[in-house]
Design an enzyme around this catalytic site. Structure first.
Site, PDB file in Angstrom:
ATOM      1  N   HIS A 269       4.231   1.141   0.481  1.00  0.00           N
ATOM      2  CA  HIS A 269       5.578   0.790   0.021  1.00  0.00           C
ATOM      3  C   HIS A 269       5.685   0.881  -1.502  1.00  0.00           C
ATOM      4  CE1 HIS A 269       7.416  -0.561   3.838  1.00  0.00           C
ATOM      5  NE2 HIS A 269       6.201  -0.994   4.157  1.00  0.00           N
ATOM      6  N   ASP A 332       1.569  -4.592   4.051  1.00  0.00           N
ATOM      7  CA  ASP A 332       1.978  -4.123   5.371  1.00  0.00           C
ATOM      8  C   ASP A 332       2.180  -2.611   5.392  1.00  0.00           C
ATOM      9  OD1 ASP A 332       4.210  -4.429   3.645  1.00  0.00           O
ATOM     10  OD2 ASP A 332       5.558  -4.292   5.352  1.00  0.00           O
ATOM     11  N   GLU A 333       2.124  -2.045   6.554  1.00  0.00           N
ATOM     12  CA  GLU A 333       2.482  -0.642   6.818  1.00  0.00           C
ATOM     13  C   GLU A 333       1.849   0.339   5.819  1.00  0.00           C
ATOM     14  OE1 GLU A 333       6.751  -1.188   9.050  1.00  0.00           O
ATOM     15  OE2 GLU A 333       6.750  -1.239   6.874  1.00  0.00           O
ATOM     16  N   ALA A 334       0.583   0.073   5.475  1.00  0.00           N
ATOM     17  CA  ALA A 334      -0.142   0.975   4.559  1.00  0.00           C
ATOM     18  C   ALA A 334      -0.770   2.107   5.374  1.00  0.00           C
ATOM     19  CB  ALA A 334      -1.202   0.188   3.790  1.00  0.00           C
ATOM     20  N   HIS A 335       0.082   2.851   6.087  1.00  0.00           N
ATOM     21  CA  HIS A 335      -0.409   3.834   7.048  1.00  0.00           C
ATOM     22  C   HIS A 335      -1.107   5.013   6.386  1.00  0.00           C
ATOM     23  CE1 HIS A 335       1.776   1.396   9.768  1.00  0.00           C
ATOM     24  NE2 HIS A 335       2.963   1.936   9.579  1.00  0.00           N
TER      25      HIS A 335
END
Length: 529
Positions: A269, A332-335
Site C-alpha cells: 500500500h 496488510d495485503e503485502a502481496h
C-alpha cells in the site's frame, strides 16, 4: 346554585383559553416525560430509576471544581446546551444545585462515571476527566433530541430521576477513517470526531498513507506530501495535512477524549511513496501516481538500507507529532512482498517504533512475522477466513499479542448495507445493522484468552466516499452498535432491545444534521429520512 355558578365560571375560563389559542395559533402543550435512563447508547452498566426529574431552567448553573479539565468539560457541555435552550448556563466553581461535574475517588476507572439526577440537580462524578466527558454524553442523550439544534427550542429540558453507574468493557473503542483513498479536510475530520464522541468512542485511527495518496507532511521527505498527496481515487486533487493541521486534529480529538492513532501502511500500500522517491523502489524507477482501487501491487524494497532510513525518518517525525501511545504500521495485503522480505521488514521496523516511544499496532498479518512485545494486532478477517489464518492470530494472542477486533463482514463501515446501497463496497458481503451489532468480541475467535481482546474498531475505507455526507450515511446507524460492543457488558447485548434504543437516536441525528440510512431492520417510527 353556587355549584351552577362555579360550573359557568369554569366553562367561561375554558372558553377564554380556547379563544386565546385560536388567536395565537397555539395548542396546549402535552405533558412532557423525560427520556428513561436506560434508553441511551451504549447501554450503561447499571441503571436505577426513581425520584423526580431535574428540569434545566433559565436559572441553571453548571458547577465545576477547580481543575482545568473539569472546567473544560463544563464549557463543552454549556456550548451544547446554550443555543437550543437559550439559557446563559454560566460555568462556575461555587454554588449548589444545577448540573455539577466533580472528580472524586471511586470505582470508576479511567473512563467510568456515575450520574445522579433528582429534583434539585444532576451530578456527574468520575475519577478522571474522561469519565466526566463520557457522563456528559449520557446526559445529552437523556435530554430531548432538540437540545442538539443551533436555534432556541421550546423545551422543557427534563432529565429523568435516578442513578446511572457506568464503566466500559474494553479500553479500545475505535473508529478508523481512511483519508488516503479520498482526502478529508481538517474540518471534516473534526465533524466525524464530534459524532464519535457522542457514543464514547476513544480512539481515532487515521489511515494516512496508501497507494492513492500520502496525507502527512514529512520535512525530511517533502515530496511524499507535495507529490504523493497530489491526487486520490478517481484523479481528484487530493491534499495533505501540514504538521499544524495534524496537530489541530490531535488537539481537537484530545478535547473530545479521543486518542489519535496514526497509520503509515507498509511495506505494501505504498505506491504514493514509491512514486515520490525512485530510490525506494528496488529497480530505482518511480512508478506513476495511482488513482484506481486495486490492492496488493506495491512494496517498499526490503533489501535496501534507504528503505529503513525512510521509515526511521517518517516514524520519528510522526511520533513527535503524536502524544498518544500507539503508531500503526499497517502490514496488510503485502502481496508483492515475499514472506521472507515481509518478516525481515517487520523485524527491522518494529524496533524503530519502540525507539521513538510508541507501541506497535499492525493489521493481523503482522502475526505472520514476529509481533514485538506489547504489540497489538488488528484482526480484519471474515467469519469465513481460513482456519489456518485464524489459528495464527489465536496463537499470537496466546503468546501475549493484544487484539483489536475489526471483522470486515461485521464492522467495516464502508461495506454496503444491501446490494441497492449507492455507496460502499461488497467484497466482504452485505452488512446490515443487525449483523454489524449481533456478535460478541469476547467470543469471536475461539481460543483467544479473554484478556487478549483489547477492544473493537470500526474502519471506514474511502474508495467510494468523497465527503462527510457519504461517511455519515455509511456510519449511521451502524457506528453506535460498534460503540456499544466496545463499551457495554456482554450480558446487556440484546438485538430486540437495542433496535428500539437505536430507533430513538434518529431524531438526534436529524437535529445534528447527520445523514443516515433508514434500515428496514429498525422500527424508526414516523420521523427521520
Amino acid at each position: 346554585m353556587r355549584q351552577h355558578r362555579r360550573t359557568l365560571r369554569l366553562l367561561g375560563s375554558l372558553l377564554l383559553v380556547a379563544m386565546a389559542a385560536s388567536v395565537t395559533g397555539a395548542a396546549p402543550a402535552p405533558a412532557a416525560s423525560p427520556t428513561p435512563l436506560d434508553r441511551v447508547i451504549p447501554a450503561p452498566a447499571s441503571v436505577t430509576p426513581g425520584g423526580s426529574p431535574y428540569r434545566i431552567t433559565r436559572g441553571t448553573h453548571i458547577r465545576v471544581d477547580g481543575s482545568r479539565e473539569t472546567r473544560g468539560v463544563g464549557e463543552y457541555l454549556a456550548k451544547i446546551l446554550r443555543p437550543s435552550t437559550g439559557y446563559r448556563l454560566p460555568v462556575a466553581a461555587q454554588g449548589a444545585g444545577g448540573i455539577r461535574l466533580r472528580l472524586a475517588e471511586g470505582p470508576f476507572g479511567a473512563e467510568g462515571y456515575r450520574l445522579d439526577s433528582g429534583r434539585s440537580g444532576v451530578t456527574i462524578t468520575a475519577a478522571k476527566p474522561a469519565g466526566l466527558f463520557h457522563g456528559v454524553q449520557t446526559l445529552r442523550q437523556l435530554l430531548p433530541a432538540a437540545v442538539e439544534k443551533n436555534a432556541v427550542q421550546p423545551g422543557p429540558w427534563l432529565v429523568a430521576g435516578g442513578t446511572i453507574t457506568d464503566t466500559p468493557r474494553y479500553g479500545w473503542r475505535g473508529a478508523m477513517l481512511d483519508v488516503s483513498r479520498h482526502f478529508f479536510t481538517v474540518e471534516q475530520v473534526k465533524r466525524y470526531i464530534d459524532q464519535l464522541a457522542l457514543y464514547k468512542i476513544n480512539k481515532l485511527h487515521l489511515h494516512l498513507s496508501d497507494d492513492q495518496g500520502w496525507r502527512i507532511a514529512i520535512d525530511s521527505w517533502p515530496r511524499l506530501a507535495t507529490h504523493g498527496g497530489s491526487t486520490e481515487v478517481g484523479g481528484g486533487p487530493g491534499g495533505f495535512y501540514t504538521k499544524a493541521d495534524y496537530r489541530e486534529i490531535v488537539r481537537y480529538a484530545s478535547s473530545r477524549y479521543l486518542e489519535v492513532v496514526p497509520e503509515i501502511d507498509m511495506p505494501g500500500h505504498t505506491n504514493a511513496a514509491l512514486a515520490s522517491y525512485a530510490d525506494l523502489n528496488c529497480d530505482g524507477v518511480a512508478p506513476p501516481l495511482y488513482t484506481g482501487t486495486e490492492v496488493g501491487f506495491s512494496s517498499l524494497c526490503a533489501g535496501k538500507d534507504i528503505t529503513y532510513d525512510f521509515v526511521d525518518d517518517v516514524i520519528r517525525e510522526l511520533a513527535a507529532l503524536t502524544p498518544g501511545r500507539y503508531l500503526h504500521i499497517g502490514g496488510d495485503e503485502a502481496h508483492s512482498t515475499s514472506h521472507e522480505d515481509y518478516v525481515k521488514f517487520m523485524d527491522r521496523v518494529q524496533p524503530i517504533v519502540a525507539k521513538y516511544g510508541k507501541t506497535v499496532v499492525g493489521w493481523h498479518q503482522l502475526t505472520g512475522a514476529t509481533p514485538a512485545k506489547g504489540a497489538l494486532a488488528q484482526y480484519w478477517g471474515l467469519d469465513g477466513t481460513s482456519a489456518e489464518e485464524k489459528a495464527r492470530v489465536v496463537k499470537a494472542a496466546q503468546n501475549g499479542t493484544g487484539l483489536i477486533l475489526s471483522p470486515a463482514d461485521r464492522v467495516y463501515l464502508d461495506m454496503k448495507y444491501t446490494k441497492e446501497t449507492p455507496l460502499g463496497l461488497s467484497w466482504a458481503g452485505y452488512v446490515e445493522v443487525k449483523r454489524s451489532y449481533d456478535w460478541d468480541p469476547g467470543a469471536y475467535l475461539p481460543g483467544v484468552p479473554g484478556g487478549a481482546v483489547r477492544g473493537v474498531e470500526a474502519p471506514m475505507w474511502s474508495e467510494t466516499l468523497e465527503n462527510s455526507a457519504h461517511v455519515e450515511f455509511m456510519a449511521f446507524p451502524r457506528l453506535p452498535g460498534v460503540a456499544e460492543l466496545g463499551w457495554s457488558s456482554a450480558a446487556s447485548h440484546d438485538w430486540e432491545r437495542y433496535k428500539g434504543r437505536l430507533a430513538a437516536q434518529a431524531e438526534r441525528w436529524d437535529a445534528l444534521g447527520i445523514e443516515w440510512y433508514r434500515s428496514p431492520q429498525v422500527p424508526w417510527g414516523g420521523g427521520g429520512r
